[in-house]
Design an enzyme around this catalytic site. Structure first.
Site, PDB file in Angstrom:
ATOM      1  N   GLY A  37      18.478  34.666  42.006  1.00 39.78           N
ATOM      2  CA  GLY A  37      18.778  33.506  40.520  1.00 39.78           C
ATOM      3  C   GLY A  37      17.440  33.729  39.869  1.00 39.78           C
TER       4      GLY A  37
ATOM      5  N   ASP B  70      18.238  48.999  29.237  1.00 34.34           N
ATOM      6  CA  ASP B  70      19.313  47.503  29.427  1.00 34.34           C
ATOM      7  C   ASP B  70      19.324  46.592  28.128  1.00 34.34           C
ATOM      8  OD1 ASP B  70      21.592  46.181  30.833  1.00 34.34           O
ATOM      9  OD2 ASP B  70      19.930  45.517  32.361  1.00 34.34           O
TER      10      ASP B  70
END
Length: 874
Positions: free
Chosen positions: A239, A365
Site C-alpha cells: 500500500g 515509468d
C-alpha cells in the site's frame, strides 16, 4: 480492470485469447508432465491443473490450504506437494506455469487471490490439522508471498481459508452472479475473497488455528515514529499511505513493499524494487521534481519508504476534471483554455524528466498517474524502475499505453512515454491502441490538431518520436478515415475484418471478443459470442453465413452456461430465430427455459442475465409462435420481479461497487423494459405504474452534472453509457413516454439526451462506448441526424485496420474485439441504426407489435402483478 485482461494478452498480439493454444510458448510447470495417478480425475483450465483421487468425496465447502512460493523454489514446492497429496489421496490443484504465476503475482494483480501456487482440499478439520502439520515440516525453509485473503499457518508458506470447494453461485447484494457458499440456514451467500482474512459468521475457527490468528495481529507499526492516517493507493506489491511523523506532526507518505509479491517482468519483487527506488531517490535528492526521501524502515517482513508528502493532484485526475470534450456545453473558448493548460503541463513534465536525465537517471515509468501537480510544481513519483542513463535499460513496469517498443532504451524510453503523454493529454487512452497498429498515431495526431487549437509542432513532434523516424522527417499525411466512405463500403469493410477473424476449427469461440468468452457459454452468447456477431451482420444487412450459423447451433448447448439473454442460451435462441432458423431456435429455447418458479427465482432481475431478459425472450417467442404457455410463463416471471422490485427509495443513491447496479443491462431500467412489453401485450395501464417505479429507482441513482447532463452516479465517476449509464435509462424512458405522459420523466429524458452527443468517449463499443451513443441517437426521432453523423465520424478515433478490413478495439483497448458488447459487431449494429436503409433496432426496442405474427394476443392467465398503489392486474 486492466489487470484481469493481462493474462489474456499473452497468447495473441491482436486478440484476447486463452493461453491453452500457446502452451509451447508458455509451457506448464515440469511437474504437469507427470502421469496422472491411476484412477484419479484430472481437469485442466487456463489457469489451474486439478487432481482428485478416486473414492474420496469432498464436502461442497470447508477449510482449504494454500501454498505460496518464490519463483526459484516453485519446482521444489510442487514436487513436494504432489508427492504428499498423491500419497495421502488429497485433492489438489496448482497453477499451470511460470507465466501464469508471474501474472497472478504481478504488481497490479488482484490482491485477494495473489500468492496462491497450490490449493489442497482436506475433507474435514482433523485432516486439515494433520496436513498443515506435516506439510509445514516438509516445506520448512520455503518462502513465498503473503496470501492476504488467508490466515497464515506459522511462519512458512502455508495459509488457510474457509470457502467453497464446489463451484456454486448466487446473486450478490450488488446484483452480480458470484461464487457462493452455504450459510447455517442452508442459503447460498457470496463466498467473499477479499484482501483480508475474514471468517463467515456461522463458522467457528478450529481451536488449533487460534494461536495463528493471534500471531497475525501481533505485528503492528506502533513502535515506529510514524502513524498511518489513510490509504492513498493499494497494489499487490503493497500500500501507499498518508501518515504523519508522531514526533513533529509533519505529514508524510509511507510506501509499503511486501516480500515476494508484486513481481515485474524481470521477476523482481516489491521489496527489491523498493530498495532500488530508495537508491534512485537518494541520487536525485534535492530536485524539485522528486519528493524528498525521509526514511526507510522495516516492520516484520514489510519494508516502508517514508517520503515527503506532496500536496498535489495526479495529472490523470486533473485531465479527467478539466477535459472539455466530456461536457455537453463545451465551447471553442473552453477548448482553447484547456489547450493552453495542457501545453503548460507538458512543458512542466518535460522539464521534470530532463532534470532526472541531467542527474544520470532514466525515469522508466512516466504516465499521468505518476505525475503530481502542486500549483506550479510538477513532481514525479514511483521510481521503482528508474535506471542509470548509461545502462540503457528497457522498463520492466509501465502503463500499457506508454510501453515503449523494444528498440527504445534508456532516455529514448522516457522520450517515447513523454510523446505518448502529449497525445494522452488530449485523447486519454488513445495511446493504448498503438501496440496494435503504431501508424495509428499519425491519424490520432491529425484528429487532435483538428479538434484542439494546439501550438504548431506540439503534436507533430510527438508523432515523429512515437513512429521513431531516423532521421526525423515530416509526418506522412494519414489516409482518409474508412468511415468517410458510403454505408455499403463501411459495412463491407467491417464484415471483411469480422469474417477474417473467424476460427470455426475452435470449439471455445468462433469470433474473438472480450475475455468473458472464456467463461461458460461466453463463446456462443449474444453479448460476447457468435450469436451476437451473426445477429449484427444479419441486422445491418451484411448477410447470413450458414457455415458460421451451423457452428453456433452445434455449440449452443453448453450445460455450464447460464440461461440469460445476453450471457446465456436464451439469447442464442433469440438470435437463431432472427437468423431464420426457427426450428433450431425453438430447440434451444425448449432445452433452456425455466420450467417452474424455482427455475427463475434464483435469477437476478436484470436484462443481461436475469428475469427481465428471460421474460422478454419468452414474450418474443410467444409473439412469433402464438404459444400461450410462453406468455403465461413470462407474466408469472414479471409478477415475481414486481414482488422483488421494492419502491423507488429502496435502492441506494450510488450505483455499482457494493451496491446494486443501475442502468439498462443490470439495473431497474431493464426491468422496466420488461414491464412495458407486458403492458404492450395486455393493455393493462397498471403495469405502467410498476414500470414507473423501476425507472424511478434508476433515476434516484442519477446526478445532474454542472453542464446539465444527467448521468448515473457511481461514486468514483458518473456514467453515461448504454449498459450501466444514463443513455440506456433514456431509451426506456422514451418508450415509457410513448405510452403515458409524465412531465418529470420528460425532463429527465431531456437531461439525458445530451450524453449521446458528447465528442469524446474512451472506448468505441456498444455497451460502454461511442457505438452505444450512436444506437441511442438512432432510436431517438427527436435528434437531428447531423448529431448521429458527427458521432459516426468520431469513430475514427478508434478505427484500426485488420486483414484488409475495418475493426475496433474492445474493452480496455488492449486488443481488437469482434463481439457485440465491446467490439466491431456492436459498432456495426450501431451504425446500422442510423445508416441502414432498413430499420435496425437494439434487442427489445423494436416498436410494439413489430414481430407479432398471430394477430391480437390472448388474455393473460393468472397475472397478479402488484403496482405502486397496491392494485393488481388479473
Amino acid at each position: 480492470m486492466i489487470n484481469a485482461y493481462e493474462i489474456y494478452c499473452l497468447a495473441d498480439p491482436f486478440f484476447y485469447d486463452s493461453l491453452e493454444r500457446k502452451r509451447a510458448e508458455h509451457p506448464d510447470f515440469a511437474i504437469a508432465g507427470t502421469p496422472v495417478p491411476e484412477g484419479w480425475d484430472h481437469v485442466a483450465t487456463d489457469t489451474w491443473l486439478h487432481y482428485a483421487p478416486p473414492g474420496v468425496r469432498l464436502p461442497q465447502q470447508g477449510w482449504k490450504i494454500h501454498v505460496s512460493s518464490r519463483a526459484e523454489q516453485t519446482d521444489q514446492v510442487l514436487a513436494a506437494v504432489w508427492d504428499y497429496c498423491v500419497a495421502h489421496s488429497l485433492a489438489f490443484k496448482f497453477l499451470r506455469g511460470r507465466r501464469v504465476m508471474v501474472s497472478r503475482n504481478s504488481k497490479y494483480a488482484g490482491r485477494g487471490s495473489s500468492g496462491k501456487l497450490v490449493t489442497v482440499y482436506p475433507v474435514d478439520d482433523a485432516q486439515l490439522e494433520l496436513v498443515l502439520k506435516e506439510l509445514s515440516g516438509i516445506l520448512q525453509g520455503v518462502a513465498g508471498p503473503y496470501i492476504l485473503s488467508d490466515l497464515r499457518y506459522g511462519d512458512g508458506p502455508l495459509y488457510v481459508r474457509y470457502g467453497g470447494f464446489a463451484e456454486r453461485h448466487c446473486v450478490s447484494e450488488s446484483g452480480e452472479r458470484v461464487l457462493a457458499i452455504e450459510n447455517d440456514r442452508g442459503e447460498l451467500v457470496p463466498d467473499v475473497r477479499g484482501p483480508a482474512f475474514s471468517l463467515p459468521a456461522w463458522v467457528r475457527l478450529p481451536e488449533f488455528l487460534e494461536p495463528h490468528l493471534a500471531a497475525r495481529g501481533a505485528v503492528t507499526i506502533d513502535g515506529l515514529p510514524y502513524a498511518v492516517d489513510g490509504v492513498l493507493h493499494f497494489s499487490n506489491g503493497g500500500g501507499v499511505y498518508l501518515g504523519h511523523d508522531v514526533r513533529t506532526g509533519e505529514k508524510v507518505v509511507l510506501k509499503e513493499a511486501r516480500p515476494h509479491a508484486g513481481l515485474d517482468a524481470a521477476g523482481r519483487d516489491a521489496v527489491t524494487r523498493l530498495r532500488h527506488e530508495a537508491a534512485a531517490m537518494e541520487r536525485l535528492a534535492g530536485l524539485d521534481a522528486v519528493p524528498a526521501l525521509l526514511d526507510h524502515v522495516t516492520v516484520g517482513e514489510h519494508h516502508f519508504l517514508v517520503m515527503e508528502h506532496v500536496d498535489g493532484t495526479a495529472l490523470s485526475r486533473l485531465v479527467a476534471q478539466k477535459h472539455p470534450l466530456t461536457r455537453a456545453d463545451h465551447t471553442d473558448e473552453m477548448l482553447a483554455d484547456y489547450t493552453r493548460w495542457a501545453a503548460g503541463m507538458l512543458e512542466g513534465v518535460r522539464r521534470a524528466v530532463a532534470s532526472l536525465h541531467e542527474r544520470g537517471v532514466v525515469f522508466g515509468d512516466l504516465h499521468p498517474f505518476n505525475v503530481l501537480v502542486d500549483g506550479d510544481r510538477v513532481v514525479l513519483i514511483d521510481f521503482e524502475v528508474a535506471s542509470p542513463v548509461e545502462e540503457r535499460r528497457r522498463p520492466t513496469l509501465a502503463d500499457p499505453g506508454f510501453v515503449p517498443p523494444p528498440d527504445r532504451l534508456g532516455v529514448e524510453a522516457d522520450e517515447y512515454a513523454l510523446a505518448c503523454l502529449h497525445l494522452g493529454m488530449f485523447a486519454p487512452m488513445a495511446t493504448m491502441m498503438l501496440p496494435l497498429h503504431r501508424p495509428k498515431v499519425v491519424q490520432l495526431g491529425r484528429l487532435i490538431e483538428e479538434t484542439f487549437p494546439v501550438p504548431p509542432g506540439l503534436i507533430g513532434g510527438a508523432v515523429r518520436t512515437i513512429l521513431g523516424h531516423e532521421p526525423p522527417r515530416p509526418v506522412e499525411q494519414p489516409p482518409a478515415s474508412a468511415l468517410a466512405a458510403s454505408w455499403p463500403a463501411i459495412r463491407e469493410s467491417v464484415t471483411v475484418a469480422i469474417l477474417a477473424s473467424a476460427t470455426p476449427e475452435r470449439d471455445d469461440r468462433l469470433f474473438p471478443g472480450d475475455i468473458v468468452q472464456f467463461q461458460p457459454g461466453g463463446g456462443v452468447s449474444l453479448a460476447n459470442g457468435a450469436a451476437g456477431v451473426l445477429h449484427a451482420l444479419r441486422a445491418a444487412g451484411a448477410g447470413r453465413f450458414p457455415e458460421h450459423e451451423d457452428w453456433l447451433v452445434a455449440h449452443a448447448a453448453d450445460p455450464e452456461a447460464g440461461i440469460g439473454f445476453y450471457n446465456g442460451s436464451l439469447g442464442v435462441a433469440w438470435a437463431l430465430d432472427g437468423l431464420g432458423r426457427r426450428d433450431d431456435a425453438l430447440d434451444v429455447l425448449e432445452r433452456s427455459r425455466p420450467r417452474d418458479r424455482a427455475g427463475w427465482e434464483r435469477l437476478d432481475l436484470s436484462l443481461y442475465q436475469g428475469i427481465a431478459g428471460v421474460a422478454l425472450t419468452l414474450l418474443h417467442f410467444h409473439d412469433v409462435t402464438g404459444d400461450a404457455t410462453l406468455l403465461e410463463q413470462a407474466l408469472l416471471m414479471a409478477e415475481s420481479a414486481a414482488g422483488r422490485l421494492g419502491g423507488p427509495g429502496d435502492v441506494p443513491e450510488i450505483s455499482g461497487g457494493v451496491h446494486p447496479h443501475a442502468g439498462l443491462m443490470y439495473g431497474s431500467a431493464g426491468v422496466a423494459l420488461m414491464f412495458l412489453h407486458v403492458y404492450e401485450r395486455t393493455g393493462d395501464d397498471r403495469l405502467l405504474d410498476v414500470a414507473a417505479t423501476a425507472l424511478r429507482q434508476d433515476l434516484r441513482r442519477c446526478v445532474r452534472r454542472d453542464d446539465g447532463q444527467l448521468q448515473v452516479q457511481q461514486g468514483w465517476r458518473t456514467n453515461p453509457y448504454l449498459d450501466e449509464g444514463s443513455a440506456g435509462i433514456g431509451l426506456v424512458l422514451a418508450r415509457f413516454l410513448a405510452h403515458r405522459n409524465d412531465e418529470a420523466f420528460r425532463e429527465f429524458l431531456d437531461a439525458i439526451r445530451p450524453v449521446g452527443t458528447l465528442p469524446y468517449f474512451i472506448q468505441p463499443g456498444l455497451f460502454a462506448g461511442r457505438a452505444g451513443m450512436i444506437a441511442c441517437l438512432g432510436a431517438d426521432p427527436v435528434h437531428d441526424r447531423t448529431e448521429a453523423a458527427a458521432q459516426v465520424a468520431r469513430l475514427a478515433w478508434h478505427e484500426l485496420p485488420y486483414r484488409d478490413g475495418l475493426a475496433f478495439p474492445g474493452a480496455q483497448l488492449l486488443r481488437l474485439s469482434m463481439d457485440l458488447a465491446t467490439g466491431s459487431a456492436g459498432v456495426l449494429l450501431a451504425l446500422g441504426t442510423v445508416l441502414h436503409d432498413q430499420p435496425v433496432h437494439l434487442p427489445f426496442f423494436e416498436p410494439p407489435g413489430w414481430l407479432r405474427a398471430q394477430g391480437p394476443l390472448r388474455e393473460p392467465a393468472g397475472c397478479t402483478i402488484p403496482t405502486s398503489s397496491g392494485r393488481r392486474c388479473s
